[in-house]
Design an enzyme around this catalytic site. Structure first.
Site, PDB file in Angstrom:
ATOM      1  N   HIS A  85      13.118   9.196 -12.652  1.00 34.88           N
ATOM      2  CA  HIS A  85      13.272   8.046 -12.346  1.00 34.88           C
ATOM      3  C   HIS A  85      13.533   7.522 -11.156  1.00 34.88           C
ATOM      4  CE1 HIS A  85      15.120   3.480 -11.701  1.00 34.88           C
ATOM      5  NE2 HIS A  85      13.870   3.244 -12.243  1.00 34.88           N
ATOM      6  N   ASP A  87      -6.259  13.367  -1.258  1.00 33.17           N
ATOM      7  CA  ASP A  87      -7.396  13.474  -1.023  1.00 33.17           C
ATOM      8  C   ASP A  87      -7.481  14.924  -0.766  1.00 33.17           C
ATOM      9  OD1 ASP A  87      -6.928  13.691   1.391  1.00 33.17           O
ATOM     10  OD2 ASP A  87      -7.785  11.652   1.626  1.00 33.17           O
ATOM     11  N   HIS A 142      -0.864   4.934   6.821  1.00 30.64           N
ATOM     12  CA  HIS A 142      -0.995   6.339   6.130  1.00 30.64           C
ATOM     13  C   HIS A 142       0.143   7.115   7.587  1.00 30.64           C
ATOM     14  CE1 HIS A 142      -3.754   9.338   5.184  1.00 30.64           C
ATOM     15  NE2 HIS A 142      -3.674  10.449   6.331  1.00 30.64           N
ATOM     16  N   TYR A 195      -8.674   8.725   2.535  1.00 28.78           N
ATOM     17  CA  TYR A 195      -7.527   7.972   2.423  1.00 28.78           C
ATOM     18  C   TYR A 195      -7.366   7.303   0.627  1.00 28.78           C
ATOM     19  CZ  TYR A 195      -7.533   6.853   7.323  1.00 28.78           C
ATOM     20  OH  TYR A 195      -7.530   6.577   8.952  1.00 28.78           O
ATOM     21  N   ALA A 196      -7.799   8.488  -0.087  1.00 32.63           N
ATOM     22  CA  ALA A 196      -7.613   8.319  -1.458  1.00 32.63           C
ATOM     23  C   ALA A 196      -6.691   9.356  -1.952  1.00 32.63           C
ATOM     24  CB  ALA A 196      -9.328   9.258  -1.730  1.00 32.63           C
ATOM     25  N   ASN A 197      -5.367   8.329  -1.436  1.00 32.22           N
ATOM     26  CA  ASN A 197      -3.987   9.218  -1.682  1.00 32.22           C
ATOM     27  C   ASN A 197      -2.917   8.279  -2.447  1.00 32.22           C
ATOM     28  OD1 ASN A 197      -4.579  11.593  -0.022  1.00 32.22           O
ATOM     29  ND2 ASN A 197      -4.716   9.931   1.373  1.00 32.22           N
TER      30      ASN A 197
END
Length: 130
Positions: free
Chosen positions: A20, A28, A97, A119-121
């Site tokens: 947890h 990316d 970012h 920014y595909a994170n």
């Protein structure tokens, strides 16, 4: 025999060991990976595998209580990136970012995909299934 979607042994092992509040980063191909977290590189070619494919497989195995994305990933006027899965009911937390990279350094693992969208994170924060 494992009957779920996730076939990658190293990624499956990380998810099985998560508790947890532990964080798992899916990124990316250009996301800088700091020293510290376990690195899992899934990229085999530009765009392969895509972030949304890896994310769907991970979500089939991991209970998620929260998600974090960089505000730079959001289209104007929207609270979710286009690639953000509908299966995650909650809107993600948004951070800069730079803050995203700082939080990534505290993750259990960082998974590099072949995604080439800027920014595909996403940081997934593990929940509990009960």
């Amino acid at each position: 025999m494992k009957r779920t979607h996730l076939l990658h042994a190293e990624l499956s092992q990380v998810i099985a060991a998560m508790g947890h509040g532990d964080m798992l980063v899916l990124g990316d191909a250009g996301l800088p990976i700091p020293d510290g977290p376990r690195r899992i590189d899934l990229a085999v070619a530009r765009g392969v595998p895509r972030l949304d494919n890896v994310l769907a497989a991970v979500l089939s195995e991991l209970t998620v209580e929260d998600a974090v994305v960089a505000c730079e990933a959001l289209p104007a006027g929207q609270d979710r990136p286009a690639w953000y899965p509908a299966t995650l009911a909650m809107a993600p937390q948004t951070v800069s970012h730079e803050e995203f990279k700082q939080r990534s350094a505290r993750a259990r693992a960082i998974v590099r995909t072949g995604e080439c969208t800027p920014y595909a994170n996403i940081i997934l924060i593990a929940g509990v299934s009960f």
